[in-house]
Write a protein that holds these residues in place. Structure first.
Motif, short mmCIF file in Angstrom:
data_model
loop_
_atom_site.label_atom_id
_atom_site.label_comp_id
_atom_site.label_asym_id
_atom_site.label_seq_id
_atom_site.Cartn_x
_atom_site.Cartn_y
_atom_site.Cartn_z
N TRP A 40 -51.56 -15.07 54.57
CA TRP A 40 -50.62 -16.17 54.83
C TRP A 40 -49.53 -16.30 53.78
CZ3 TRP A 40 -55.34 -19.85 55.76
CH2 TRP A 40 -55.84 -19.62 57.05
N ALA A 41 -49.57 -15.46 52.74
CA ALA A 41 -48.60 -15.60 51.64
C ALA A 41 -47.16 -15.41 52.13
CB ALA A 41 -48.92 -14.60 50.54
N GLY A 42 -46.98 -14.61 53.19
CA GLY A 42 -45.63 -14.37 53.69
C GLY A 42 -45.14 -15.40 54.68
N MET A 43 -45.90 -16.50 54.84
CA MET A 43 -45.54 -17.50 55.85
C MET A 43 -44.17 -18.12 55.56
SD MET A 43 -47.09 -18.92 58.58
CE MET A 43 -48.86 -18.95 58.29
N GLY A 44 -43.92 -18.50 54.31
CA GLY A 44 -42.65 -19.15 53.99
C GLY A 44 -41.47 -18.23 54.22
N LEU A 45 -41.60 -16.96 53.81
CA LEU A 45 -40.52 -16.01 54.00
C LEU A 45 -40.25 -15.77 55.49
CD1 LEU A 45 -38.59 -14.17 52.43
CD2 LEU A 45 -40.30 -12.36 52.57
N ALA A 46 -41.33 -15.70 56.28
CA ALA A 46 -41.16 -15.50 57.72
C ALA A 46 -40.47 -16.69 58.37
CB ALA A 46 -42.52 -15.26 58.38
N TRP A 47 -40.82 -17.91 57.95
CA TRP A 47 -40.16 -19.10 58.50
C TRP A 47 -38.68 -19.12 58.12
CZ3 TRP A 47 -41.30 -22.17 62.28
CH2 TRP A 47 -42.63 -22.37 62.63
N GLN A 48 -38.38 -18.73 56.89
CA GLN A 48 -36.98 -18.69 56.47
C GLN A 48 -36.20 -17.66 57.28
OE1 GLN A 48 -35.49 -17.26 52.42
NE2 GLN A 48 -35.48 -19.47 52.15
N ALA A 49 -36.81 -16.49 57.51
CA ALA A 49 -36.16 -15.47 58.34
C ALA A 49 -35.95 -15.98 59.76
CB ALA A 49 -36.99 -14.20 58.34
N LEU A 50 -36.91 -16.75 60.27
CA LEU A 50 -36.78 -17.31 61.61
C LEU A 50 -35.61 -18.28 61.67
CD1 LEU A 50 -37.88 -17.63 64.50
CD2 LEU A 50 -39.39 -19.43 63.63
N GLN A 51 -35.49 -19.14 60.68
CA GLN A 51 -34.37 -20.09 60.67
C GLN A 51 -33.03 -19.37 60.54
OE1 GLN A 51 -35.51 -22.96 57.57
NE2 GLN A 51 -35.60 -24.46 59.21
N GLY A 52 -32.98 -18.36 59.64
CA GLY A 52 -31.74 -17.61 59.49
C GLY A 52 -31.36 -16.90 60.78
N GLY A 53 -32.34 -16.31 61.46
CA GLY A 53 -32.06 -15.63 62.72
C GLY A 53 -31.58 -16.58 63.79
N ARG A 54 -32.18 -17.77 63.85
CA ARG A 54 -31.75 -18.75 64.86
C ARG A 54 -30.33 -19.24 64.57
NH1 ARG A 54 -36.30 -23.23 65.57
NH2 ARG A 54 -34.83 -23.87 67.20
N ALA A 55 -30.01 -19.44 63.28
CA ALA A 55 -28.65 -19.85 62.93
C ALA A 55 -27.65 -18.76 63.33
CB ALA A 55 -28.55 -20.14 61.43
N SER A 56 -28.00 -17.50 63.09
CA SER A 56 -27.11 -16.40 63.46
C SER A 56 -26.98 -16.29 64.97
CB SER A 56 -27.65 -15.08 62.89
OG SER A 56 -27.55 -15.07 61.48
N ALA A 57 -28.08 -16.52 65.70
CA ALA A 57 -28.01 -16.48 67.16
C ALA A 57 -27.06 -17.55 67.69
CB ALA A 57 -29.41 -16.67 67.75
N ARG A 58 -27.09 -18.73 67.08
CA ARG A 58 -26.16 -19.79 67.51
C ARG A 58 -24.72 -19.38 67.25
NH1 ARG A 58 -30.40 -23.19 65.69
NH2 ARG A 58 -29.57 -23.16 63.57
N ARG A 59 -24.47 -18.70 66.12
CA ARG A 59 -23.11 -18.27 65.81
C ARG A 59 -22.64 -17.21 66.81
NH1 ARG A 59 -20.83 -18.58 60.84
NH2 ARG A 59 -20.51 -16.32 60.73
N LEU A 60 -23.54 -16.31 67.19
CA LEU A 60 -23.15 -15.29 68.17
C LEU A 60 -22.87 -15.91 69.53
CD1 LEU A 60 -25.68 -12.43 67.31
CD2 LEU A 60 -23.26 -12.55 66.72
N ARG A 61 -23.74 -16.86 69.92
CA ARG A 61 -23.51 -17.52 71.21
C ARG A 61 -22.22 -18.32 71.20
NH1 ARG A 61 -29.34 -18.25 71.41
NH2 ARG A 61 -29.09 -20.27 70.39
N ALA A 62 -21.87 -18.87 70.04
CA ALA A 62 -20.62 -19.64 69.97
C ALA A 62 -19.42 -18.76 70.27
CB ALA A 62 -20.48 -20.27 68.58
N VAL A 63 -19.54 -17.47 69.98
CA VAL A 63 -18.44 -16.54 70.29
C VAL A 63 -18.44 -16.19 71.77
CG1 VAL A 63 -17.51 -14.24 69.87
CG2 VAL A 63 -18.37 -15.59 67.96
N VAL A 64 -19.58 -15.72 72.26
CA VAL A 64 -19.59 -15.10 73.59
C VAL A 64 -19.71 -16.10 74.73
CG1 VAL A 64 -20.55 -12.99 72.64
CG2 VAL A 64 -22.09 -14.71 73.57
N GLU A 65 -20.06 -17.34 74.44
CA GLU A 65 -20.21 -18.32 75.52
C GLU A 65 -18.93 -19.10 75.76
OE1 GLU A 65 -23.66 -20.65 74.71
OE2 GLU A 65 -25.05 -19.00 75.18
#
Length: 555
Positions: A295-320
């Motif tokens: 479970w030691a990598g839990m925090g890093l995985a959550w941070q990567a998840l948030q960063g990926g979701r923020a990037s997905a929103r930025r991509l959708r803001a372009v193409v939508e």
């Protein structure tokens, strides 16, 4: 690559869910093998130590065989998981880029033009990179950690219900509390971090693009200062992210120590009371240690998840964004060589004044029409309407009596050769640049158009059609780069040629020579020329001027 449907971002991942599930299952198997290996080894060592005085009755072979089997299983599953995980990620990366370009290209240039080049580059590089790595950095690890935790808690509860409850509490603390700290205000912070990355990339890109102008104005130092400021802001944001992750790691360590001490005390008490065999008690302690390490990598995985979701929103803001031009449901065929006609054309950019107000124009087959006017008067907009990059707010643009809104864009663009104002020369050979205009063109056609534009001698001197032209045509003069871009347009087998400021940046003599060569190279095709420069008197072209949104005869 096979053609994929133009759908949402979630569907890009859904196409590869089987591979991702297989990779997640292999990652779970790797974690379970590691946890079981540590638990079995701990129990084996404890049992062997307790049986030291009566070794003759102790079974060394089964546990040692289990340890070897789990070690080999862990190696094999980890190797297979890496193969499956990276295979799924690369497939997602391929489809994600295809999805983005399929959705973004219809927006160019009308919608994408509002984004600065550096910002668009940041979204292409940084945001897509974070989104396509979501599975291997976040989704897969989080799912495997959850699965390993549930199975570990279940086994511990089977051995001793109190141990299972203790591990469940530890899982809630480590899997819920610690990620909550890592994710605190994470959405806003990740959005800000992504914006700072885009700003830095934009500053660097624009500084490189405008290096000559900055040097000429002695402004390189000031621009470097702006780059340093953007870099410092990004570095500060990165330090905040690392501090937040470090705090989460500290909390994980504290929770882990508390859980390990509690499990050790519980196991010792259970052995003392005769409720649990010593080997099982040792296995519980080592199981707790293994789960905490997993479970030691839990925090890093959550941070990567948030960063990926923020990037997905930025991509959708372009193409939508809504596209400005859509193909009809049932397009009609485009006539062959015919007349381009504009009738009562009105156009205004969103939130702006009317740039075209009742334009009337006809370009007959084989006719050359040159349109001049002041900068900002709407000449390039008129060319964009002819290309159907925009549709008019009122009036019609037609070809052979067929409204361009009734034909497919691809079919219409096949009838038009276009050279924009900032037509690029791409890094590569002369041949590669020319074939962008006509992929099936043979060498004879290439040399013919180069000769018509007086560029054949220079091309032979630089190594022929396979000679390199440099990044942005750096190995050519400004006039030669313009002529190469024009040759690319002329090579295209289209009855209508639309040129937007083809002589931009050239002196008067070079511009006149280019237009005279263009007349000889045109042949029977029609020409719609947009230029604020003069047209040589020797050319029998129809000259018009765009003023106050209307066309009138040039003086």
């Amino acid at each position: 690559m096979k053609q994929l449907p133009d759908d949402g971002l979630r569907a890009v991942f859904a196409r590869h869910r089987t591979r991702m599930l297989a990779a997640a299952a292999l990652l779970l198997a790797t974690m379970l093998a590691g946890i079981a290996l540590l638990g079995l080894a701990g129990g084996f060592i404890t049992a062997a130590a307790l049986a030291a005085g009566t070794a003759a009755g102790f079974n060394y072979f089964s546990p040692s065989a289990g340890v070897r089997a789990l070690a080999l299983a862990r190696i094999a599953s980890r190797y297979a998981e890496k193969l499956a995980g990276h295979d799924a990620t690369l497939r997602v990366a391929r489809d994600l880029r295809g999805w983005f370009f399929r959705r973004a290209l219809p927006l160019a240039p009308a919608r994408l033009g509002v984004l600065r080049t550096g910002e668009l580059l940041a979204r292409l590089m940084d945001d897509i990179g974070r989104v396509d790595g979501l599975f291997v950095r976040a989704l897969g690890p989080l799912a495997a950690m959850a699965g390993a935790g549930l199975l570990g808690i279940g086994w511990a509860a089977w051995v001793d219900l109190r141990a299972g409850l203790l591990l469940a509490v530890a899982a809630l603390a480590v899997g819920g509390g610690v990620p909550a700290v890592a994710a605190w205000r994470g959405r806003a912070r990740e959005r800000r971090h992504a914006a700072l990355q885009a700003r830095l990339r934009m500053r660097v890109h624009e500084g490189i693009e405008g290096a000559t102008e900055l040097a000429a104005m002695a402004a390189s130092g000031r621009w470097a200062g702006r780059v340093d400021t953007a870099a410092a802001a990004l570095a500060a944001s990165g330090r905040q992210r690392r501090r937040r992750l470090a705090v989460a790691d500290l909390l994980h360590a504290l929770c882990g120590m508390a859980a390990l001490l509690a499990m050790t005390a519980l196991a010792a008490s259970a052995v003392h009371r005769g409720q649990v065999p010593a080997a099982h008690a040792a296995a519980l302690v080592f199981l707790t240690l293994a789960l905490l390490e997993t479970w030691a990598g839990m925090g890093l995985a959550w941070q990567a998840l948030q960063g990926g979701r923020a990037s997905a929103r930025r991509l959708r803001a372009v193409v939508e964004q809504p596209v400005t031009v859509r193909d009809p449901a049932r397009p009609v065929p485009v006539p062959g060589t015919d007349t381009l006609c504009m009738q009562g054309v009105v156009f205004a950019h969103p939130g702006g004044r009317r740039v075209l107000d009742g334009v009337e124009l006809a370009v007959a087959p084989g006719q050359r029409v040159a349109i001049g006017g002041d900068s900002g008067g709407g000449k390039s907009t008129l060319a964009a309407l002819a290309m159907r990059i925009h549709d008019p707010a009122a009036g019609t643009v037609s070809w052979g009596g067929v409204d361009l809104r009734d034909v497919a864009q691809g079919d219409w663009h096949a009838r038009v050769a276009w050279m924009p104002q900032d037509a690029p020369v791409f890094a590569g050979s002369v041949r590669e640049n020319l074939r962008m205009g006509h992929p099936d063109a043979d060498e004879a056609s290439m040399w013919r158009v180069l000769s018509a534009l007086g560029l054949d001698g220079r091309v032979r001197a630089c190594g022929g059609l396979d000679g390199e032209v440099g990044e942005g045509g750096a190995l050519l003069s400004a006039g030669q780069a313009r002529r190469l871009a024009l040759a690319r347009a002329l090579l295209r087998p289209a009855p209508l040629l639309v040129l937007d400021e083809p002589t931009e940046g050239l002196d008067v003599d070079a511009a006149a020579a280019l237009l005279l060569d263009l007349e000889r190279a045109l042949g029977a095709r029609s020409l719609l020329l947009i230029s604020h420069g003069p047209v040589p008197d020797a050319l029998p072209w129809r000259r018009l001027r765009l003023q106050d949104g209307r066309l009138q005869a040039a003086p």
